[in-house]
Design a protein around this motif. Structure first.
Motif, short mmCIF file in Angstrom:
data_model
loop_
_atom_site.label_atom_id
_atom_site.label_comp_id
_atom_site.label_asym_id
_atom_site.label_seq_id
_atom_site.Cartn_x
_atom_site.Cartn_y
_atom_site.Cartn_z
N GLU A 148 0.89 -1.30 -0.17
CA GLU A 148 -0.01 -0.19 -0.05
C GLU A 148 0.92 1.14 -0.05
O GLU A 148 1.88 1.29 0.66
CB GLU A 148 -0.86 -0.08 1.37
N ILE A 149 0.42 2.27 -0.62
CA ILE A 149 1.14 3.56 -0.79
C ILE A 149 0.29 4.73 -0.35
O ILE A 149 -0.90 4.77 -0.86
CB ILE A 149 1.70 3.78 -2.15
N TRP A 150 0.62 5.65 0.28
CA TRP A 150 0.04 6.76 0.74
C TRP A 150 1.10 8.01 0.53
O TRP A 150 2.15 7.94 0.36
CB TRP A 150 -0.33 6.98 1.89
N LEU A 151 0.37 9.18 -0.04
CA LEU A 151 1.09 10.36 -0.14
C LEU A 151 1.30 11.12 1.15
O LEU A 151 0.19 11.30 1.77
CB LEU A 151 0.97 11.25 -1.21
N LEU A 152 2.83 11.64 1.52
CA LEU A 152 2.48 12.53 2.68
C LEU A 152 1.70 13.88 2.49
O LEU A 152 1.23 14.18 3.46
CB LEU A 152 4.02 13.02 2.84
N LYS A 153 1.51 14.06 1.34
CA LYS A 153 0.63 15.42 1.31
C LYS A 153 -0.85 15.29 1.77
O LYS A 153 -1.48 16.11 1.85
CB LYS A 153 0.73 15.91 -0.31
N ASP A 154 -1.17 13.91 1.59
CA ASP A 154 -2.46 13.49 2.09
C ASP A 154 -2.55 13.17 3.74
O ASP A 154 -3.73 13.10 4.14
CB ASP A 154 -3.08 12.30 1.22
N LEU A 155 -1.41 13.19 4.21
CA LEU A 155 -1.52 12.72 5.60
C LEU A 155 -2.35 14.03 6.38
O LEU A 155 -2.02 15.30 6.42
CB LEU A 155 -0.18 12.55 6.26
N GLU A 156 -3.26 13.74 7.35
CA GLU A 156 -3.94 14.80 7.99
C GLU A 156 -3.58 14.76 9.57
O GLU A 156 -3.54 15.58 10.24
CB GLU A 156 -5.43 14.54 7.73
#
Length: 171
Positions: free
Chosen positions: A67-75
């Motif tokens: 799984e991959i997430w972007l730091l810019k989407d971290l809330e």
């Protein structure tokens, strides 16, 4: 061990894609499978947080990004309890993900890394709750590679103080 593991992760998983592994922690998995949360900078200077599954095929160490997430989407980064030595934390990317790090120190190290990557690449306001901010904020003492040792040293210092206080007779 962790530097060898980091080299292996970089060589087999991140460098072929042109990415740089910045930080990683082991998270709880099953006895036969190990999982890592990794923070990497892509060749396009995006910061990714990915979950990596580790398994062994014969004698070969293998890694797979699951799984991959972007730091810019971290809330949100939620440490669950700033006053307890616990390895639990949450990351919210729209959806809330619960994690158990290998240790409390590794949880803090990863949170510090995310904060540093945010400051270097994004400068976004990320909500950080239930952490002792003295261990998260970037200062001269924490920006060194000895940050994890200092966290452990402070925890031990506070624990020894509590022990001494508990042994003192109350008048």
């Amino acid at each position: 061990m962790s530097s060898l593991l980091k080299e292996d992760l970089e060589k087999k998983l991140f460098k072929p894609e042109g990415h740089t592994l910045y930080a990683f922690i082991e998270i709880e998995g099953t006895p036969k499978e190990r999982y890592f949360l990794c923070a990497a900078v892509t060749k396009y200077e995006e910061v990714q947080i990915c979950m990596v599954k580790h398994y062994r095929i014969h004698l070969e160490e293998t890694y797979e990004v699951t799984e991959i997430w972007l730091l810019k989407d971290l809330e949100l980064i939620d440490g669950k309890d700033a006053d307890a030595d616990n390895p639990y934390f949450d990351l919210q990317f729209g959806k809330l993900y619960n994690w158990e790090a290998y240790s409390c120190a590794s949880k803090y190290a990863f949170a510090r890394s995310l904060v540093q990557l945010n400051e270097m690449y994004i400068q976004k306001d990320i909500q950080i709750v239930n952490f002792d901010m003295a261990y998260i904020e970037d200062s001269a003492i924490w920006s060194s590679n000895n940050g994890d040792c200092l966290v452990l040293m402070r925890i031990c210092f506070y624990a020894s103080n509590l022990l001494c206080l508990s042994l003192c007779p109350i008048p």
